[in-house]
Write a protein that holds these residues in place. Sequence first.
Motif, PDB file in Angstrom:
ATOM      1  N   TYR A 208      63.031  61.373 -81.188  1.00  0.00           N
ATOM      2  CA  TYR A 208      63.666  62.378 -82.055  1.00  0.00           C
ATOM      3  C   TYR A 208      64.956  62.926 -81.446  1.00  0.00           C
ATOM      4  N   ALA A 209      65.103  62.789 -80.138  1.00  0.00           N
ATOM      5  CA  ALA A 209      66.355  63.232 -79.511  1.00  0.00           C
ATOM      6  C   ALA A 209      67.541  62.505 -80.138  1.00  0.00           C
ATOM      7  N   ASP A 210      67.288  61.293 -80.672  1.00  0.00           N
ATOM      8  CA  ASP A 210      68.383  60.528 -81.280  1.00  0.00           C
ATOM      9  C   ASP A 210      68.992  61.250 -82.488  1.00  0.00           C
ATOM     10  N   PHE A 211      68.202  62.073 -83.178  1.00  0.00           N
ATOM     11  CA  PHE A 211      68.772  62.857 -84.288  1.00  0.00           C
ATOM     12  C   PHE A 211      69.888  63.768 -83.783  1.00  0.00           C
ATOM     13  N   SER A 214      73.204  61.395 -82.056  1.00  0.00           N
ATOM     14  CA  SER A 214      73.986  60.482 -82.880  1.00  0.00           C
ATOM     15  C   SER A 214      75.305  61.134 -83.293  1.00  0.00           C
ATOM     16  N   ASP A 215      76.363  60.325 -83.480  1.00  0.00           N
ATOM     17  CA  ASP A 215      77.542  60.907 -84.136  1.00  0.00           C
ATOM     18  C   ASP A 215      77.652  60.438 -85.580  1.00  0.00           C
ATOM     19  N   THR A 216      76.864  59.440 -85.952  1.00  0.00           N
ATOM     20  CA  THR A 216      76.834  58.962 -87.337  1.00  0.00           C
ATOM     21  C   THR A 216      75.385  58.646 -87.698  1.00  0.00           C
ATOM     22  N   LEU A 217      74.859  59.389 -88.660  1.00  0.00           N
ATOM     23  CA  LEU A 217      73.479  59.148 -89.074  1.00  0.00           C
ATOM     24  C   LEU A 217      73.479  58.619 -90.502  1.00  0.00           C
ATOM     25  N   VAL A 218      72.823  57.489 -90.690  1.00  0.00           N
ATOM     26  CA  VAL A 218      72.740  56.894 -92.031  1.00  0.00           C
ATOM     27  C   VAL A 218      71.285  56.964 -92.491  1.00  0.00           C
ATOM     28  N   PHE A 219      71.030  57.686 -93.578  1.00  0.00           N
ATOM     29  CA  PHE A 219      69.669  57.801 -94.123  1.00  0.00           C
ATOM     30  C   PHE A 219      69.577  56.986 -95.399  1.00  0.00           C
ATOM     31  N   ILE A 220      68.681  56.021 -95.436  1.00  0.00           N
ATOM     32  CA  ILE A 220      68.546  55.193 -96.631  1.00  0.00           C
ATOM     33  C   ILE A 220      67.161  55.402 -97.230  1.00  0.00           C
ATOM     34  N   GLY A 221      67.132  55.865 -98.478  1.00  0.00           N
ATOM     35  CA  GLY A 221      65.848  56.079 -99.145  1.00  0.00           C
ATOM     36  C   GLY A 221      64.951  57.017 -98.380  1.00  0.00           C
ATOM     37  N   SER A 222      65.539  58.069 -97.873  1.00  0.00           N
ATOM     38  CA  SER A 222      64.789  59.033 -97.070  1.00  0.00           C
ATOM     39  C   SER A 222      65.231  60.434 -97.463  1.00  0.00           C
ATOM     40  N   ASN A 223      64.280  61.227 -97.936  1.00  0.00           N
ATOM     41  CA  ASN A 223      64.591  62.605 -98.316  1.00  0.00           C
ATOM     42  C   ASN A 223      64.025  63.539 -97.255  1.00  0.00           C
ATOM     43  N   LEU A 224      64.647  63.508 -96.097  1.00  0.00           N
ATOM     44  CA  LEU A 224      64.132  64.188 -94.918  1.00  0.00           C
ATOM     45  C   LEU A 224      63.894  65.688 -95.132  1.00  0.00           C
ATOM     46  N   CYS A 225      64.780  66.325 -95.877  1.00  0.00           N
ATOM     47  CA  CYS A 225      64.667  67.785 -96.063  1.00  0.00           C
ATOM     48  C   CYS A 225      63.319  68.162 -96.681  1.00  0.00           C
ATOM     49  N   ILE A 226      62.795  67.289 -97.525  1.00  0.00           N
ATOM     50  CA  ILE A 226      61.540  67.567 -98.223  1.00  0.00           C
ATOM     51  C   ILE A 226      60.359  66.923 -97.501  1.00  0.00           C
ATOM     52  N   ALA A 227      60.559  65.689 -97.060  1.00  0.00           N
ATOM     53  CA  ALA A 227      59.424  64.922 -96.547  1.00  0.00           C
ATOM     54  C   ALA A 227      59.201  65.126 -95.049  1.00  0.00           C
ATOM     55  N   HIS A 228      60.255  65.433 -94.327  1.00  0.00           N
ATOM     56  CA  HIS A 228      60.121  65.672 -92.883  1.00  0.00           C
ATOM     57  C   HIS A 228      61.031  66.836 -92.499  1.00  0.00           C
ATOM     58  N   PRO A 229      60.723  68.026 -93.016  1.00  0.00           N
ATOM     59  CA  PRO A 229      61.661  69.154 -92.863  1.00  0.00           C
ATOM     60  C   PRO A 229      61.996  69.469 -91.409  1.00  0.00           C
ATOM     61  N   ILE A 230      61.051  69.268 -90.532  1.00  0.00           N
ATOM     62  CA  ILE A 230      61.316  69.638 -89.134  1.00  0.00           C
ATOM     63  C   ILE A 230      62.218  68.585 -88.471  1.00  0.00           C
ATOM     64  N   LEU A 231      62.154  67.354 -88.953  1.00  0.00           N
ATOM     65  CA  LEU A 231      63.102  66.364 -88.436  1.00  0.00           C
ATOM     66  C   LEU A 231      64.506  66.693 -88.926  1.00  0.00           C
ATOM     67  N   TRP A 232      64.601  67.207 -90.135  1.00  0.00           N
ATOM     68  CA  TRP A 232      65.914  67.649 -90.607  1.00  0.00           C
ATOM     69  C   TRP A 232      66.442  68.782 -89.736  1.00  0.00           C
ATOM     70  N   GLU A 233      65.531  69.662 -89.319  1.00  0.00           N
ATOM     71  CA  GLU A 233      65.952  70.736 -88.396  1.00  0.00           C
ATOM     72  C   GLU A 233      66.535  70.139 -87.119  1.00  0.00           C
ATOM     73  N   ARG A 234      65.958  69.018 -86.697  1.00  0.00           N
ATOM     74  CA  ARG A 234      66.487  68.362 -85.492  1.00  0.00           C
ATOM     75  C   ARG A 234      67.904  67.846 -85.758  1.00  0.00           C
ATOM     76  N   VAL A 235      68.144  67.333 -86.951  1.00  0.00           N
ATOM     77  CA  VAL A 235      69.496  66.875 -87.316  1.00  0.00           C
ATOM     78  C   VAL A 235      70.462  68.067 -87.255  1.00  0.00           C
ATOM     79  N   LEU A 236      69.989  69.211 -87.742  1.00  0.00           N
ATOM     80  CA  LEU A 236      70.864  70.392 -87.759  1.00  0.00           C
ATOM     81  C   LEU A 236      71.230  70.868 -86.355  1.00  0.00           C
ATOM     82  N   ARG A 237      70.419  70.478 -85.373  1.00  0.00           N
ATOM     83  CA  ARG A 237      70.720  70.882 -83.996  1.00  0.00           C
ATOM     84  C   ARG A 237      71.759  69.964 -83.349  1.00  0.00           C
ATOM     85  N   ASN A 238      72.148  68.905 -84.063  1.00  0.00           N
ATOM     86  CA  ASN A 238      73.101  67.935 -83.507  1.00  0.00           C
ATOM     87  C   ASN A 238      74.452  68.617 -83.244  1.00  0.00           C
ATOM     88  N   PRO A 239      74.922  68.625 -81.993  1.00  0.00           N
ATOM     89  CA  PRO A 239      76.146  69.354 -81.667  1.00  0.00           C
ATOM     90  C   PRO A 239      77.426  68.532 -81.866  1.00  0.00           C
TER      91      PRO A 239
END
Length: 747
Positions: A208-211, A214-239
């Motif tokens: 999960y550190a990869d979230f 990364s400097d470029t994240l490509v999500f395909i057929g993935s609604n992370l905000c709804i299905a994995h909300p805490i992983l989306w939180e990890r994306v939001l921590r990306n500096p």
Amino acid sequence: MSITTDNKLIAKSGPLKLVGDMILARDGHLTRELLLEPAKFGLGKTREAESPDATTTAVCGFCSTGCGLEIHLKEGRAVTLTPATDWPVNLGMACPKGWEALTVLNSPDRATRPLKKNANGKLEPTSWDDALKTFCDQLKGVQSRHGNDSVAFLSTGQIATEEMAFLGSLAKFGMGMLHGDGNTRQCMATAATAYKESFGFDAPPFSYADFEESDTLVFIGSNLCIAHPILWERVLRNPHKPEIIVIDPRLTETAQAATTHLQIQPKSDLTLLYTVANLLIQNDWIDRDFIAQHTNHFDEFAQHVAAYTLERAVERTGLPEQTIIDFAEKIHRGERVSFWWTMGVNQSHEGVRTAQAMINLALMTGNIGRPGTGANSVTGQCNAMGSRLFSNTTNLLGGHSFTNPADRQKVADILEIPVERIPTENSWAYDQIIEGIKEDKVKGLWVIATNPAHSWIHQNGLHEILQKLEFLVVQDMYTTTETAQLADLVLPAAGWGEKEGSFINSERRFGLHKKVSPAPGEALADFQIFRAIAGYWGCGDMFSKWTAPERVFETMQQLSQGQPCDISGIGGYQDLDDRRGVQWPFAAGETDIASERRLFADGQFFHADQKAKFRFEETRLPGETASEEYPFTLLTGRGTAAQWHTQTRTAKSGVLRKLYPNMLQVDLHPADAKELGIAPHEEIFVESKRGVIKAHANLTAAVQRGHVFMPMHWETVNQLTFAEFDPYSRQPSYKNAAVRLRRRQDG
Ligand SMILES: Nc1nc2c(c(=O)[nH]1)N[C@H]1C(S)=C(S)[C@@H](COP(=O)(O)OP(=O)(O)OC[C@H]3O[C@@H](n4cnc5c(=O)[nH]c(N)nc54)[C@H](O)[C@@H]3O)O[C@H]1N2
Ligand SMILES: Nc1nc2c(c(=O)[nH]1)N[C@H]1C(S)=C(S)[C@@H](COP(=O)(O)OP(=O)(O)OC[C@H]3O[C@@H](n4cnc5c(=O)[nH]c(N)nc54)[C@H](O)[C@@H]3O)O[C@H]1N2
Ligand code: SF4
Ligand SMILES: [Mo]
């Protein structure tokens, strides 16, 4: 009750009879106390919190994110929970389902006693003893009439790994079944197949550190905000102010939060990805060194994608040419590009090749094995990864192969069973088991912790088919599930929080869940149910060492040795807790492992030559497309963060119920609604060739014109879906059916 010095158990009513290692009171009634608390009688240990008012950590039992939850106990029972701040996954966060995990255990429809169908076809309570005898008599009867393979099981990604291993071993080695599959087929089969072919093992490479890296994240057929909300939180921590590219036919919550949304036509991903690969090659934006050193079949792949022109991609995807070029450029410009996918890819008629098209992009640009990179499948259920490795369904325990004699011998030696007990053939996949019922080849079915009568594709067909069974056993926490209602026998199961064992999350992390609450009535942990069945079936001896989950975990460790998923270095359950979960691999002898690790840092893959493979194929149209008669494409998926699948659990929390619509809605573009004269919230008919259901129109431009979306959480939705499967993974393509809409007043 007391134990004499020679270890014989003396009940008040007289001595107890031993069946295998299962204990029966003299009247034949199974003593629940013994099953629940074997430790009390020296029959193996169950872990309880040491102090009655302690706090203990348990991994959440809903999604595969695997958040750590602190469970606060009073007098040995859970009273409340808070997200663990030191758990490397969630860092103090939890989504609504996690917060409400204890609430859903209390519900009037909890299964508290075994239920058996009476002569009038009604389920009525019975004793465990009768239920277990009925289970054995009926299924043995089916096997004697129709052969061993006429009984099959459907398992799950939502019980402990140790329970999965027990079930798969009991069913196949103990009861002689050949066919068993699980709801992981509906979910992760595509990713598992794709990885296996490309990397040589089913190995999601990321952490999960990869979230965050990364400097470029490509999500395909993935609604992370709804299905994995805490992983989306990890994306939001990306500096790194990352580019976030979301590829989804709908303007989802995740797409809205992205920097770029590619709103493609459904099932056109493969064309898009091949075209992007072609652009990268044409511009020489590829990592030739990495390709040469670490991969095979690139030249053939390059030849293959040369036919994927921009023109072709524009036509199929509906995206403007420049958008596709920009996408390729962003992949090129990114230094740490990560590709993430979930059900929009896995549930497709060409899911495996689409997943591999992402893997190919990562390989050809050298975006693998480095921080913030990877071709990363986000798992679904809390233990889908456990079922991929240890359920003994699609592969032999521990990622071994049923068809490999050396693997069979290894497993037989570790389990101390005759190698002849291990099937030499692979099981049928889920859809083949269902087809087997239709063709009278499967006559007995045991369903554990899954609800196919709601969740399987083309549901009307399935309901009819299940009626053909001579005997259907359902093992569930609740009596009211659509599948339990069809059962001949219901075995009442304890749920998350009422038993213990390990889960493996999306980033390969093992973590524990604990028994922090008593199961209601006579409900038993699945583990104990399997123990009891082994005893009654007459194969208790084979499982004499399977006395407690932690013992089975030790066996799993032995099984994993020498495999990519080696976990022999873990020092038991306590170590798992102390380390706040452990990612596989962790082989015996290793020290100083980091808490967050990714695979392939050394560029060595799991094929014999240690190289990854480019896999590809011509794109195809799905088996059903919108037509004049059925002009809309139906997409299905997760509705809200507060709803879980078939809603047996999440509907039981008043808090969660407030967080989602209380009626089935169909998302429809306002312009389409206008054309059809459909008013907002109007109840309309949604009809496919297979069924017609009612839903309330939710007018939203989040769906494109010509598309509608419905959440899978209402039981009627799968009446409409079209049963098509990826040919390699046999995963159902839930997100593609042709439907038409009718106003009710129009008849
Ligand atoms: N709240 C909640 N969370 C869950 C679950 C739950 O039931 N509720 N279930 C868990 C499980 S088991 C799973 S598998 C995951 C699923 O997690 P996700 O896969 O993220 O969820 P879905 O909504 O099924 O599908 C994701 C997206 O795929 C899109 N899609 C449909 N067709 C296509 C297509 O052809 N191409 C592309 N690119 N996209 C397409 C849909 O519009 C949808 O937004 O969620 C897990 N988390
Ligand atoms: N249309 C459409 N259909 C879909 C999907 C979609 O996107 N669209 N997604 C598919 C996907 S990805 C998935 S994963 C499936 C999920 O489909 P299911 O597996 O059928 O859904 P769940 O509601 O999770 O069912 C789990 C069952 O296990 C029970 N249970 C929970 N914990 C335990 C336990 O510890 N022991 C026992 N014995 N029982 C327990 C629950 O009460 C519930 O009845 O749905 C699939 N169906
Ligand atoms: S994100 Fe998943 S694992 Fe975390 S609390 Fe929510 S349901 Fe549980
Ligand atoms: Mo899933």
